[in-house]
Design an enzyme around this catalytic site. Structure first.
Site, mmCIF file in Angstrom:
data_model
loop_
_atom_site.group_PDB
_atom_site.id
_atom_site.type_symbol
_atom_site.label_atom_id
_atom_site.label_comp_id
_atom_site.label_asym_id
_atom_site.label_seq_id
_atom_site.Cartn_x
_atom_site.Cartn_y
_atom_site.Cartn_z
ATOM 1 N N HIS A 1 0.821 -1.222 0.000
ATOM 2 C CA HIS A 1 0.000 0.000 0.000
ATOM 3 C C HIS A 1 0.856 1.274 0.000
ATOM 4 O O HIS A 1 0.443 2.304 -0.544
ATOM 5 C CB HIS A 1 -0.914 0.029 1.238
ATOM 6 C CG HIS A 1 -1.982 -1.035 1.203
ATOM 7 N ND1 HIS A 1 -2.653 -1.463 2.319
ATOM 8 C CD2 HIS A 1 -2.492 -1.751 0.170
ATOM 9 C CE1 HIS A 1 -3.525 -2.397 1.982
ATOM 10 N NE2 HIS A 1 -3.444 -2.594 0.688
ATOM 11 N N HIS B 1 -3.530 -9.804 4.452
ATOM 12 C CA HIS B 1 -3.376 -9.292 3.082
ATOM 13 C C HIS B 1 -2.024 -8.626 2.865
ATOM 14 O O HIS B 1 -1.710 -8.171 1.777
ATOM 15 C CB HIS B 1 -4.517 -8.328 2.736
ATOM 16 C CG HIS B 1 -4.686 -7.191 3.700
ATOM 17 N ND1 HIS B 1 -3.716 -6.234 3.888
ATOM 18 C CD2 HIS B 1 -5.693 -6.868 4.535
ATOM 19 C CE1 HIS B 1 -4.136 -5.351 4.783
ATOM 20 N NE2 HIS B 1 -5.332 -5.723 5.202
ATOM 21 N N HIS B 2 -1.212 -8.556 3.912
ATOM 22 C CA HIS B 2 0.160 -8.056 3.823
ATOM 23 C C HIS B 2 0.234 -6.632 3.240
ATOM 24 O O HIS B 2 1.171 -6.313 2.484
ATOM 25 C CB HIS B 2 1.045 -9.015 3.007
ATOM 26 C CG HIS B 2 0.838 -10.447 3.364
ATOM 27 N ND1 HIS B 2 1.174 -10.948 4.598
ATOM 28 C CD2 HIS B 2 0.251 -11.475 2.695
ATOM 29 C CE1 HIS B 2 0.835 -12.230 4.659
ATOM 30 N NE2 HIS B 2 0.268 -12.572 3.522
ATOM 31 N N CYS B 3 -0.757 -5.819 3.564
ATOM 32 C CA CYS B 3 -0.794 -4.434 3.054
ATOM 33 C C CYS B 3 -0.717 -4.419 1.525
ATOM 34 O O CYS B 3 -0.001 -3.587 0.929
ATOM 35 C CB CYS B 3 0.327 -3.572 3.635
ATOM 36 S SG CYS B 3 0.142 -3.291 5.376
ATOM 37 N N ALA B 4 -1.385 -5.383 0.906
ATOM 38 C CA ALA B 4 -1.400 -5.435 -0.562
ATOM 39 C C ALA B 4 -2.807 -5.848 -1.003
ATOM 40 O O ALA B 4 -2.969 -6.799 -1.780
ATOM 41 C CB ALA B 4 -0.348 -6.416 -1.059
#
Ligand SMILES: Cc1ncc(COP(=O)(O)O)c(C=O)c1O
Length: 409
Positions: free
Chosen positions: A128, A366-369
């Site tokens: 992100h 979501h691993h900042c994605a």
């Protein structure tokens, strides 16, 4: 300093936290290095030494502690610059991390220079941090955010990228290593092509510190961002590099103390770089720790260490693909030690919770994605990300636990 070579057991001894056990007396297996690596004793000592003998604000006092703090602060800047072959240390601006750096570029460079119909190219594997600041720029300027789709395996797709470049392209911003799948992007070629199209090249180097040093000058980066916590250094500290002429043209990001040359109630003039961008009291403790990290990194034989890192991920991919019901989500050919997987019928959070009971620290979510997850029609994966202290035995143990989860659930 004497090079460590690559003896993984010897290397592990630098990290006291690796001796920790969970509440069930299971030894820590740390596979969450993509978020933050653990810290070697020399980083812990550098912070303790700073707080015990050098603690003061920088650039203010004329007392001896302030001089000591200044010396650590500026030495760290010079060492970070040298580590990445940045010729002028004034072009290294301390930040809170890569996110902070990308926001500075978006607000103080992109927002000021982009116009309607200009284009920014990123890839579909972005964190992100390398999407949302550009989205804000697009909303304010009328420029367009263009997303380069990866190959079916998860590698950077140079053909797609080439077809997207045009005279409208003003910024190309990509990571060296992606955080969900560990794809290693061909940054030399991307930089060259971006420049040929007349764009500036921004390298999200969040993961760069813990790997073989890259040469920011040879790569011709216009901007380079780094997070120290992912490279054995402290959290809450990173830096932004930009070419001098770009930094000179950029307005400050924040206004206040430390960056002022002259101020009245009506107006102010600002110091030169790097102070122009280092407003307020900086993270001196983090900077002291980063100096310890650089000393540590310089002692690593990266030829041997890189082989260990490659062997680890190759072994992990081989072993994980043998587990019935476990699917690797994408499998880039050119990759670093980050693997995302899913298990049929079991939520990644449940897998992470069970692994944790065995002492294995992983990451699920979501691993900042989120945009990438949406493209893949997934809400979450389990991510294993390795550091240089990880071993084949730890990976084999994790695979055994995954097999038992698969057979029980
Ligand atoms: C590829 C990538 N870029 C940017 C970031 C953001 O870094 P930071 O949280 O240090 O600002 C991360 C963090 O995980 C990342 O993996």
């Amino acid at each position: 300093m004497h090079k460590i070579g690559f003896d993984v057991q010897g290397f592990r001894k630098n990290f006291p936290i690796l001796e920790e056990k969970n509440s069930r007396a299971k030894q820590l297996v740390y596979f969450d290095n993509g978020a933050s690596t653990q810290k070697p004793q020399c980083v812990i000592d550098a912070i303790t030494d700073f707080l015990s003998h050098k603690n003061a604000n920088v650039h203010r006092g004329i007392h001896f502690l302030s001089e000591r703090a200044d010396s650590i602060y500026e030495t760290t800047r010079a060492e970070l610059a040298a580590y990445f072959n940045i010729t002028d240390k004034s072009n290294v601006i301390f930040t809170a991390g890569t996110t902070n750096g990308l926001n500075i570029i978006a607000k103080c460079y992109a927002q000021e220079t982009l116009q309607a119909n200009d284009e920014i190219i990123i890839s579909d594997q972005e964190h992100h941090a390398n999407i949302i600041p550009w989205q804000q720029v697009v909303k304010l300027t009328g420029a367009k955010l263009c997303v380069c789709r990866s190959t079916s395996r998860g590698d950077f797709n140079l053909d797609n990228f080439k077809s997207m470049l045009s005279t409208r392209t003003k910024i190309v911003s990509v990571p060296y290593i992606t955080n969900v799948f560990g794809a290693r992007y061909p940054i030399e070629i991307i930089s060259e092509l971006a420049h040929k199209a007349g764009a500036v090249f921004v390298l999200d180097g969040a993961h760069c510190l813990g790997h073989k040093p890259i040469d920011v000058t040879a790569l011709n980066c216009d901007f380079f961002l780094c997070s120290c916590n992912k490279g054995y250094g402290p959290t809450g500290l990173g830096f932004m590099y930009a070419k001098g002429h770009i930094l000179q043209q950029m307005k400050p990001y924040e206004f206040g103390g430390n960056m002022i040359l002259n101020a009245t109630f009506d107006d102010a003039s600002f110091k030169d770089i790097p102070d122009k961008f280092e407003t307020g009291t900086p993270n001196t403790i983090g900077v002291a720790g980063a100096l310890g990290a650089i000393e540590f990194l310089k002692s690593i034989d990266f030829e041997a260490a890189s082989k260990h890192a490659t062997d680890l991920v190759t072994f992990a991919v081989e072993e994980l693909t043998k587990i019935d019901g476990v699917d690797l989500v994408l499998n880039p050919t050119n990759r670093a030690g980050v693997i995302s997987l899913v298990m049929k019928g079991v939520h990644p959070h449940d897998i992470a919770t069970i692994l944790d009971t065995e002492g294995i620290a992983t990451r699920s979510g979501h691993h900042c994605a989120q945009p990438l997850m949406k493209l893949l029609n997934l809400s979450s994966t389990l991510r294993l990300s390795f550091g240089l202290y990880n071993t084949f035995e730890e990976i084999a143990f994790c695979c055994d636990v995954l097999k038992s989860i698969r057979s029980i659930l």
